[in-house]
Design a protein around this motif. Structure first.
Motif, PDB file in Angstrom:
ATOM      1  N   VAL A 134       9.058-100.935  18.360  1.00 47.46           N
ATOM      2  CA  VAL A 134       7.756-101.546  18.621  1.00 47.46           C
ATOM      3  C   VAL A 134       7.482-101.526  20.125  1.00 47.46           C
ATOM      4  O   VAL A 134       6.392-101.154  20.570  1.00 47.46           O
ATOM      5  N   LYS A 135       8.480-101.919  20.927  1.00 48.20           N
ATOM      6  CA  LYS A 135       8.312-101.907  22.389  1.00 48.20           C
ATOM      7  C   LYS A 135       7.978-100.502  22.881  1.00 48.20           C
ATOM      8  O   LYS A 135       7.059-100.324  23.683  1.00 48.20           O
ATOM      9  N   LYS A 136       8.722 -99.508  22.412  1.00 49.78           N
ATOM     10  CA  LYS A 136       8.491 -98.133  22.869  1.00 49.78           C
ATOM     11  C   LYS A 136       7.119 -97.630  22.439  1.00 49.78           C
ATOM     12  O   LYS A 136       6.436 -96.952  23.206  1.00 49.78           O
ATOM     13  N   THR A 137       6.713 -97.969  21.219  1.00 43.16           N
ATOM     14  CA  THR A 137       5.403 -97.533  20.732  1.00 43.16           C
ATOM     15  C   THR A 137       4.293 -98.163  21.556  1.00 43.16           C
ATOM     16  O   THR A 137       3.347 -97.483  21.965  1.00 43.16           O
ATOM     17  N   ARG A 138       4.406 -99.465  21.818  1.00 36.63           N
ATOM     18  CA  ARG A 138       3.390-100.146  22.631  1.00 36.63           C
ATOM     19  C   ARG A 138       3.382 -99.619  24.066  1.00 36.63           C
ATOM     20  O   ARG A 138       2.332 -99.497  24.683  1.00 36.63           O
ATOM     21  N   HIS A 139       4.560 -99.297  24.596  1.00 38.58           N
ATOM     22  CA  HIS A 139       4.628 -98.736  25.946  1.00 38.58           C
ATOM     23  C   HIS A 139       3.899 -97.389  25.988  1.00 38.58           C
ATOM     24  O   HIS A 139       3.101 -97.136  26.896  1.00 38.58           O
ATOM     25  N   LEU A 140       4.159 -96.539  24.996  1.00 40.12           N
ATOM     26  CA  LEU A 140       3.470 -95.247  24.926  1.00 40.12           C
ATOM     27  C   LEU A 140       1.965 -95.443  24.783  1.00 40.12           C
ATOM     28  O   LEU A 140       1.176 -94.724  25.393  1.00 40.12           O
ATOM     29  N   ALA A 141       1.557 -96.430  23.980  1.00 38.39           N
ATOM     30  CA  ALA A 141       0.128 -96.696  23.802  1.00 38.39           C
ATOM     31  C   ALA A 141      -0.512 -97.148  25.109  1.00 38.39           C
ATOM     32  O   ALA A 141      -1.650 -96.772  25.406  1.00 38.39           O
ATOM     33  N   SER A 142       0.221 -97.926  25.905  1.00 38.70           N
ATOM     34  CA  SER A 142      -0.329 -98.400  27.180  1.00 38.70           C
ATOM     35  C   SER A 142      -0.525 -97.252  28.164  1.00 38.70           C
ATOM     36  O   SER A 142      -1.352 -97.337  29.060  1.00 38.70           O
ATOM     37  N   GLN A 143       0.217 -96.182  27.979  1.00 39.87           N
ATOM     38  CA  GLN A 143       0.084 -95.013  28.852  1.00 39.87           C
ATOM     39  C   GLN A 143      -1.022 -94.075  28.382  1.00 39.87           C
ATOM     40  O   GLN A 143      -1.390 -93.149  29.090  1.00 39.87           O
ATOM     41  N   ALA A 144      -1.551 -94.309  27.179  1.00 34.62           N
ATOM     42  CA  ALA A 144      -2.552 -93.424  26.593  1.00 34.62           C
ATOM     43  C   ALA A 144      -3.961 -93.941  26.851  1.00 34.62           C
ATOM     44  O   ALA A 144      -4.839 -93.803  26.014  1.00 34.62           O
ATOM     45  N   VAL A 145      -4.189 -94.499  28.016  1.00 35.08           N
ATOM     46  CA  VAL A 145      -5.482 -95.107  28.334  1.00 35.08           C
ATOM     47  C   VAL A 145      -6.622 -94.109  28.192  1.00 35.08           C
ATOM     48  O   VAL A 145      -7.726 -94.470  27.796  1.00 35.08           O
ATOM     49  N   SER A 146      -6.382 -92.844  28.451  1.00 32.22           N
ATOM     50  CA  SER A 146      -7.460 -91.857  28.383  1.00 32.22           C
ATOM     51  C   SER A 146      -7.753 -91.404  26.948  1.00 32.22           C
ATOM     52  O   SER A 146      -8.713 -90.694  26.713  1.00 32.22           O
ATOM     53  N   HIS A 147      -6.942 -91.834  25.987  1.00 34.09           N
ATOM     54  CA  HIS A 147      -7.168 -91.431  24.599  1.00 34.09           C
ATOM     55  C   HIS A 147      -8.458 -92.079  24.097  1.00 34.09           C
ATOM     56  O   HIS A 147      -8.716 -93.255  24.354  1.00 34.09           O
TER      57      HIS A 147
END
Length: 141
Positions: free
Chosen positions: A74-87
């Protein structure tokens, strides 16, 4: 089966058995809380712990490991999502915990695959390890 075993260990006393099961739940939630950081909201450890219990059929030998692995995913998924701001699907909000856990369940705890599921994209399954078949993915017609 777990309920019968707990009842047996507590000399057939249903109140003591219920207390033992609740203590087990509390210990599991506490172990999940140990994995928490800013990518996880307070209170979400309850959902993660309960999901682990359900997935593992209340097997204490598996539940603690799975709960820890799920919290980390969950932490890793949310971290990746936080980096996908341009999505285009990103709305400056975190995905709710139930959506993340459901995506991770589909993705077999693979954060990158879960993120694709959350963004509504076809999962990009990693290449299989030598000697293992790739997971089957249903394609839309």
């Amino acid at each position: 089966a777990v309920s019968l075993e707990v009842l047996r260990r507590n000399d057939e006393d249903p109140h003591a058995a219920c207390e033992m099961l609740e203590e087990f739940r509390q210990r599991l939630r506490k172990s999940v809380s140990a994995e928490w950081d800013h990518f996880l909201h307070q209170g979400e450890e309850v959902f993660v712990a309960e999901s682990a219990l359900d997935t593992c059929d209340w097997d204490p030998r598996r539940a603690f490991l799975f709960a820890r692995d799920l919290a980390i995913a969950v932490k890793k998924t949310r971290h990746l999502a936080s980096q996908a701001v341009s999505h285009p699907s990103f709305s400056n909000q975190r995905f709710p915990i139930d959506a993340v856990v459901a995506a991770l369940t589909v993705a077999k705890l693979q954060p990158k695959v879960a993120l694709a599921v959350l963004f509504g994209e076809p999962p990009n399954w990693p290449a299989p390890a030598a000697g293992y078949a790739a997971p089957e993915v249903e394609e839309d017609s």
